[in-house]
Design a protein around this motif. Structure first.
Motif, PDB file in Angstrom:
ATOM      1  N   PHE A 108       0.668  -0.424  -0.278  1.00 33.70           N
ATOM      2  CA  PHE A 108       0.158  -0.103  -0.164  1.00 33.70           C
ATOM      3  C   PHE A 108       0.541   1.250   0.158  1.00 33.70           C
ATOM      4  O   PHE A 108       2.168   0.728  -0.064  1.00 33.70           O
ATOM      5  N   TRP A 109       0.499   2.147  -0.468  1.00 39.45           N
ATOM      6  CA  TRP A 109       1.005   4.030  -0.576  1.00 39.45           C
ATOM      7  C   TRP A 109       0.928   4.533   0.342  1.00 39.45           C
ATOM      8  O   TRP A 109      -0.303   4.141   1.421  1.00 39.45           O
ATOM      9  N   THR A 110       2.155   5.781   1.070  1.00 39.87           N
ATOM     10  CA  THR A 110       1.857   5.712   2.236  1.00 39.87           C
ATOM     11  C   THR A 110       2.819   7.708   1.935  1.00 39.87           C
ATOM     12  O   THR A 110       4.100   6.789   0.986  1.00 39.87           O
ATOM     13  N   LEU A 111       3.414   8.559   2.988  1.00 38.16           N
ATOM     14  CA  LEU A 111       4.293   9.229   2.862  1.00 38.16           C
ATOM     15  C   LEU A 111       5.098   8.528   4.077  1.00 38.16           C
ATOM     16  O   LEU A 111       5.188   7.179   4.302  1.00 38.16           O
ATOM     17  N   PRO A 112       6.232   9.240   3.338  1.00 36.32           N
ATOM     18  CA  PRO A 112       7.690   8.267   3.566  1.00 36.32           C
ATOM     19  C   PRO A 112       7.977   9.202   5.302  1.00 36.32           C
ATOM     20  O   PRO A 112       7.512   9.726   5.710  1.00 36.32           O
ATOM     21  N   ALA A 113       7.530   7.376   6.306  1.00 33.32           N
ATOM     22  CA  ALA A 113       7.404   8.145   8.241  1.00 33.32           C
ATOM     23  C   ALA A 113       7.620   6.819   8.202  1.00 33.32           C
ATOM     24  O   ALA A 113       7.542   5.268   7.710  1.00 33.32           O
ATOM     25  N   GLY A 114       8.010   7.110   9.610  1.00 31.71           N
ATOM     26  CA  GLY A 114       8.131   5.569  10.485  1.00 31.71           C
ATOM     27  C   GLY A 114       8.435   6.385  12.388  1.00 31.71           C
ATOM     28  O   GLY A 114       8.395   7.482  12.827  1.00 31.71           O
TER      29      GLY A 114
END
Length: 181
Positions: free
Chosen positions: A70-76
């Motif tokens: 799935f698609w996401t904003l770059p984050a963690g």
């Protein structure tokens, strides 16, 4: 249902903990009956960016669970020893290999059911050369009409994108705060 990171054993001495309200407190905590250490479980911070190139947003297709593909904003997850902004920059580099300039805090979203707080910063991309790391299948720019809305990994990503596109219309980019219960 509230996400639980329940402690079973003392992190100091290894004894099985008891759950009770300690003196001078008002919440049940894991307390060690042997060394009396009180364990606090606090929310985890997730940090990332909303990277923009002209009228497009950079999204990353996840190569890890949860929500692989799935698609996401770059984050963690934020690491110890870094600020939220430093963590967001690190995650953007690790996940997208993007060159960017930070533009300030944009969204703070409390995800109560997961015990998390998500911080997204606006970022201006300096070029369109991306070098995704191992946690990312691909990094791609999307115009608003092409965003894969039904394939977004997390509600926080959807909320951040919706706020961004509404703000683009007005030309005003403030800081947004929201709760997900």
């Amino acid at each position: 249902m509230l996400f639980s990171r329940r402690i079973e054993h003392c992190q100091v001495c290894g004894t099985r903990v008891e759950y009770r309200v300690p003196d001078d407190d008002n919440r049940e905590r894991a307390v060690c009956p042997a060394c009396h250490h009180v364990h606090y479980v606090n929310p985890l911070n997730v940090v990332g960016t909303l990277p923009i190139w002209e009228d497009k947003v950079l999204l990353c297709r996840r190569n890890i669970e949860p929500r692989k593909g799935f698609w996401t904003l770059p984050a963690g997850f934020m690491e110890l020893g870094e600020s939220t902004e430093e963590g967001a920059a690190r995650e953007t580099d690790e996940e997208a290999g993007a060159h960017f300039e930070m533009q300030g805090l944009y969204c703070v979203i409390n995800v109560l059911t997961a015990g998390q707080v998500h911080f997204f910063y606006r970022a201006r991309l300096l070029d369109t050369d991306f070098a995704p790391g191992p946690e990312t299948i691909e990094a791609q720019l999307f115009s608003e009409k092409d965003i894969p809305w039904n394939e977004l990994a997390f509600r926080t990503v959807r909320m951040t994108l919706e706020k961004y596109y509404a703000d683009r219309v007005s030309g005003q980019f403030g800081v947004h705060c929201a709760d997900i219960r």
